[in-house]
Motif scaffolding. Structure first.
Motif, PDB file in Angstrom:
ATOM      1  N   ARG A  25       0.830  -1.207   0.000  1.00 40.25           N
ATOM      2  CA  ARG A  25       0.000   0.000   0.000  1.00 40.25           C
ATOM      3  C   ARG A  25       0.864   1.256   0.000  1.00 40.25           C
ATOM      4  O   ARG A  25       0.401   2.341  -0.381  1.00 40.25           O
ATOM      5  CB  ARG A  25      -0.944  -0.002   1.202  1.00 40.25           C
ATOM      6  N   THR A  26       2.137   1.132   0.416  1.00 40.61           N
ATOM      7  CA  THR A  26       3.047   2.277   0.464  1.00 40.61           C
ATOM      8  C   THR A  26       3.814   2.494  -0.842  1.00 40.61           C
ATOM      9  O   THR A  26       4.619   3.413  -0.939  1.00 40.61           O
ATOM     10  CB  THR A  26       4.077   2.081   1.592  1.00 40.61           C
ATOM     11  N   ALA A  27       3.586   1.649  -1.845  1.00 38.25           N
ATOM     12  CA  ALA A  27       4.276   1.821  -3.133  1.00 38.25           C
ATOM     13  C   ALA A  27       3.908   3.176  -3.729  1.00 38.25           C
ATOM     14  O   ALA A  27       2.804   3.689  -3.519  1.00 38.25           O
ATOM     15  CB  ALA A  27       3.887   0.697  -4.088  1.00 38.25           C
ATOM     16  N   PRO A  28       4.834   3.797  -4.463  1.00 39.89           N
ATOM     17  CA  PRO A  28       4.534   5.095  -5.078  1.00 39.89           C
ATOM     18  C   PRO A  28       3.265   5.057  -5.921  1.00 39.89           C
ATOM     19  O   PRO A  28       3.036   4.099  -6.668  1.00 39.89           O
ATOM     20  CB  PRO A  28       5.768   5.357  -5.957  1.00 39.89           C
ATOM     21  N   GLN A  29       2.445   6.081  -5.768  1.00 40.78           N
ATOM     22  CA  GLN A  29       1.193   6.134  -6.513  1.00 40.78           C
ATOM     23  C   GLN A  29       1.438   6.067  -8.013  1.00 40.78           C
ATOM     24  O   GLN A  29       0.658   5.475  -8.761  1.00 40.78           O
ATOM     25  CB  GLN A  29       0.420   7.412  -6.166  1.00 40.78           C
ATOM     26  N   ALA A  30       2.554   6.661  -8.446  1.00 39.78           N
ATOM     27  CA  ALA A  30       2.875   6.646  -9.876  1.00 39.78           C
ATOM     28  C   ALA A  30       3.017   5.220 -10.391  1.00 39.78           C
ATOM     29  O   ALA A  30       2.644   4.914 -11.532  1.00 39.78           O
ATOM     30  CB  ALA A  30       4.154   7.435 -10.133  1.00 39.78           C
ATOM     31  N   LYS A  31       3.559   4.326  -9.538  1.00 40.14           N
ATOM     32  CA  LYS A  31       3.752   2.942  -9.977  1.00 40.14           C
ATOM     33  C   LYS A  31       2.431   2.173  -9.974  1.00 40.14           C
ATOM     34  O   LYS A  31       2.187   1.344 -10.858  1.00 40.14           O
ATOM     35  CB  LYS A  31       4.811   2.262  -9.111  1.00 40.14           C
ATOM     36  N   LYS A  32       1.566   2.462  -9.003  1.00 38.82           N
ATOM     37  CA  LYS A  32       0.240   1.844  -9.028  1.00 38.82           C
ATOM     38  C   LYS A  32      -0.543   2.301 -10.258  1.00 38.82           C
ATOM     39  O   LYS A  32      -1.201   1.501 -10.940  1.00 38.82           O
ATOM     40  CB  LYS A  32      -0.532   2.217  -7.753  1.00 38.82           C
ATOM     41  N   ASP A  33      -0.454   3.600 -10.541  1.00 37.45           N
ATOM     42  CA  ASP A  33      -1.154   4.133 -11.709  1.00 37.45           C
ATOM     43  C   ASP A  33      -0.625   3.518 -13.001  1.00 37.45           C
ATOM     44  O   ASP A  33      -1.386   3.273 -13.941  1.00 37.45           O
ATOM     45  CB  ASP A  33      -0.996   5.655 -11.768  1.00 37.45           C
ATOM     46  N   ALA A  34       0.694   3.268 -13.035  1.00 36.69           N
ATOM     47  CA  ALA A  34       1.290   2.697 -14.243  1.00 36.69           C
ATOM     48  C   ALA A  34       0.785   1.282 -14.494  1.00 36.69           C
ATOM     49  O   ALA A  34       0.500   0.906 -15.636  1.00 36.69           O
ATOM     50  CB  ALA A  34       2.810   2.708 -14.129  1.00 36.69           C
ATOM     51  N   VAL A  35       0.678   0.477 -13.419  1.00 37.76           N
ATOM     52  CA  VAL A  35       0.134  -0.878 -13.569  1.00 37.76           C
ATOM     53  C   VAL A  35      -1.270  -0.807 -14.161  1.00 37.76           C
ATOM     54  O   VAL A  35      -1.601  -1.513 -15.130  1.00 37.76           O
ATOM     55  CB  VAL A  35       0.109  -1.612 -12.210  1.00 37.76           C
ATOM     56  N   ARG A  36      -2.094   0.037 -13.576  1.00 37.67           N
ATOM     57  CA  ARG A  36      -3.474   0.163 -14.061  1.00 37.67           C
ATOM     58  C   ARG A  36      -3.513   0.721 -15.483  1.00 37.67           C
ATOM     59  O   ARG A  36      -4.362   0.349 -16.294  1.00 37.67           O
ATOM     60  CB  ARG A  36      -4.271   1.051 -13.111  1.00 37.67           C
ATOM     61  N   GLY A  37      -2.568   1.622 -15.783  1.00 40.23           N
ATOM     62  CA  GLY A  37      -2.525   2.225 -17.113  1.00 40.23           C
ATOM     63  C   GLY A  37      -2.265   1.213 -18.211  1.00 40.23           C
ATOM     64  O   GLY A  37      -2.719   1.394 -19.355  1.00 40.23           O
ATOM     65  N   TYR A  38      -1.550   0.144 -17.877  1.00 42.06           N
ATOM     66  CA  TYR A  38      -1.298  -0.919 -18.858  1.00 42.06           C
ATOM     67  C   TYR A  38      -2.351  -2.017 -18.801  1.00 42.06           C
ATOM     68  O   TYR A  38      -2.214  -3.051 -19.464  1.00 42.06           O
ATOM     69  CB  TYR A  38       0.095  -1.521 -18.642  1.00 42.06           C
ATOM     70  N   GLY A  39      -3.399  -1.799 -17.999  1.00 39.24           N
ATOM     71  CA  GLY A  39      -4.501  -2.757 -17.954  1.00 39.24           C
ATOM     72  C   GLY A  39      -4.417  -3.768 -16.836  1.00 39.24           C
ATOM     73  O   GLY A  39      -5.256  -4.662 -16.747  1.00 39.24           O
ATOM     74  N   GLY A  40      -3.417  -3.649 -15.960  1.00 35.94           N
ATOM     75  CA  GLY A  40      -3.272  -4.576 -14.849  1.00 35.94           C
ATOM     76  C   GLY A  40      -4.213  -4.247 -13.689  1.00 35.94           C
ATOM     77  O   GLY A  40      -4.683  -3.120 -13.553  1.00 35.94           O
ATOM     78  N   ARG A  41      -4.468  -5.255 -12.865  1.00 32.90           N
ATOM     79  CA  ARG A  41      -5.285  -5.074 -11.658  1.00 32.90           C
ATOM     80  C   ARG A  41      -4.367  -5.040 -10.452  1.00 32.90           C
ATOM     81  O   ARG A  41      -3.492  -5.906 -10.292  1.00 32.90           O
ATOM     82  CB  ARG A  41      -6.282  -6.236 -11.524  1.00 32.90           C
ATOM     83  N   VAL A  42      -4.538  -4.034  -9.574  1.00 34.63           N
ATOM     84  CA  VAL A  42      -3.717  -3.889  -8.370  1.00 34.63           C
ATOM     85  C   VAL A  42      -4.484  -4.409  -7.162  1.00 34.63           C
ATOM     86  O   VAL A  42      -5.631  -4.022  -6.930  1.00 34.63           O
ATOM     87  CB  VAL A  42      -3.321  -2.418  -8.139  1.00 34.63           C
ATOM     88  N   VAL A  43      -3.845  -5.296  -6.373  1.00 41.52           N
ATOM     89  CA  VAL A  43      -4.373  -5.734  -5.085  1.00 41.52           C
ATOM     90  C   VAL A  43      -3.341  -5.327  -4.037  1.00 41.52           C
ATOM     91  O   VAL A  43      -2.176  -5.708  -4.132  1.00 41.52           O
ATOM     92  CB  VAL A  43      -4.592  -7.259  -5.049  1.00 41.52           C
ATOM     93  N   GLU A  44      -3.749  -4.538  -3.054  1.00 44.82           N
ATOM     94  CA  GLU A  44      -2.787  -3.985  -2.092  1.00 44.82           C
ATOM     95  C   GLU A  44      -2.546  -4.926  -0.912  1.00 44.82           C
ATOM     96  O   GLU A  44      -3.409  -5.703  -0.517  1.00 44.82           O
ATOM     97  CB  GLU A  44      -3.250  -2.615  -1.598  1.00 44.82           C
ATOM     98  N   CYS A  45      -1.306  -4.821  -0.337  1.00 47.86           N
ATOM     99  CA  CYS A  45      -0.933  -5.578   0.856  1.00 47.86           C
ATOM    100  C   CYS A  45      -0.141  -4.659   1.776  1.00 47.86           C
ATOM    101  O   CYS A  45       0.156  -3.519   1.423  1.00 47.86           O
ATOM    102  CB  CYS A  45      -0.087  -6.799   0.474  1.00 47.86           C
ATOM    103  N   GLU A  46       0.195  -5.154   2.951  1.00 50.07           N
ATOM    104  CA  GLU A  46       1.056  -4.382   3.858  1.00 50.07           C
ATOM    105  C   GLU A  46       2.493  -4.399   3.336  1.00 50.07           C
ATOM    106  O   GLU A  46       2.888  -5.311   2.596  1.00 50.07           O
ATOM    107  CB  GLU A  46       0.993  -4.969   5.275  1.00 50.07           C
TER     108      GLU A  46
END
Length: 319
Positions: free
Chosen positions: A106-127
């Motif tokens: 959940r602490t990963a940079p927002q830019a990297k989460k957005d990038a995963v989603r931008g390429y069509g990936g699904r993000v599931v967060e963890c500690e």
């Protein structure tokens, strides 16, 4: 079907290179006279920050995704990643038209989460710990049946990363050493794989943050020492070595050098200011260690792998 602990060979690197060529960039090598003068070495920066999806991990991810059978690919792929591997796996999966799920702290940079989603990936967060990451990921695989592509402890990924140094030694002759960051060890393992076979005279050095120095301590102890949740500005280097990457580290790495948080940030600023390229904190660790250990590199021709450029511009480390 190869065993999960299969050790990749030079032929695997060559196969990977042929497989991924349509899906990646042959990244440029840049130099800086000022940084050469500052370090006393000739530095050649292999700019994987200019790679597809912004990181070298597009190589390993593409090799894994495009090496799947149609039956495997239909179930999609999944991984756990602090950012770049997840982004690159999403990129590769998107190119093949298959689903991708990424477990991210959940602490990963927002830019990297957005990038995963931008390429069509699904993000599931963890500690933000290895134990939480692996537990949440097990749930994802049970739910989806997806093919697990480990960020680094996967022979397909290592063979893909090995193509980076294959390009580098074609682009720059007479290298004495190559320095790359080390977290889980995928890039270092690929570098060792290629250089041990094609240019055994080139010494491989790994660069690591002092605050996440489990690889350096493992190297000195002769066995893997794993930290669960280290804290460092170099967010891509928080993960521990695994069996496959440890094989390459213990067999081929000349030394593992470390740098402080301040030294990493100053090296990052130097590259931004002097070379005019965007790169992330993890990518600055090699230059930071070269500046800290000039006696190791003085007078030598040194390849420096800039591993990624996916940085959150709203959270730069010197702000």
């Amino acid at each position: 079907m190869r065993d999960a602990m299969y050790i990749p060979t030079l032929d695997d690197m060559l196969d990977a290179r042929a497989r991924i060529t349509p899906h990646i960039h042959r990244t440029p090598v840049l130099t800086s006279r000022m940084l050469n003068e500052l370090t006393g070495a000739e530095l050649f920066f292999k700019c994987e920050n200019l790679q597809k999806a912004g990181a070298f991990k597009a190589r390993g991810a593409s090799n894994a995704v495009f090496g799947l059978s149609d039956e495997q690919a239909a179930r999609g792929v999944a991984t756990h990643s602090s950012g770049n591997h997840g982004t690159c796996l999403s990129y590769a999966a998107g190119r093949r038209g298959i689903p991708c799920t990424v477990v991210m702290p959940r602490t990963a940079p927002q830019a990297k989460k957005d990038a995963v989603r931008g390429y069509g990936g699904r993000v599931v967060e963890c500690e933000p710990s290895t134990s939480s990451r692996e537990a949440v990921f097990a749930e994802v695989v049970a739910e989806t049946g997806a093919e697990f592509v480990h960020p680094y402890n996967d022979w397909r990924v290592i063979a893909g990363q090995a193509t980076c140094s294959a390009e580098l030694i074609e682009q720059v002759e007479g290298l004495d050493a190559v320095v790359a960051p080390i977290g889980g060890g995928g890039m270092i393992s690929g570098t060792c794989l290629t250089l041990a076979n094609l240019a055994p005279g080139i010494r491989v050095y790994a660069a690591e943050p002092e605050q996440a120095d489990d690889a350096a301590r493992s190297f000195r102890a002769g066995h893997i020492i794993a930290d669960d949740a280290p804290e460092t500005v170099a967010d891509g280097l928080k993960v521990p070595l695994k069996d496959l990457t440890w094989h390459f580290v213990k067999s081929h790495v000349a030394d593992i050098l470390t740098a402080s948080e301040t030294e990493i940030v100053e090296a990052m600023k130097l590259i931004w200011k002097r070379m005019k390229i965007v790169m992330e904190p993890s990518s600055a660790v090699p230059l930071a260690t070269i500046l800290k250990h000039p006696e190791t590199f003085a007078g030598k021709r040194v390849g420096v792998i800039i591993t990624g450029g996916n940085v959150d511009l709203d959270r730069l480390p010197w702000m």
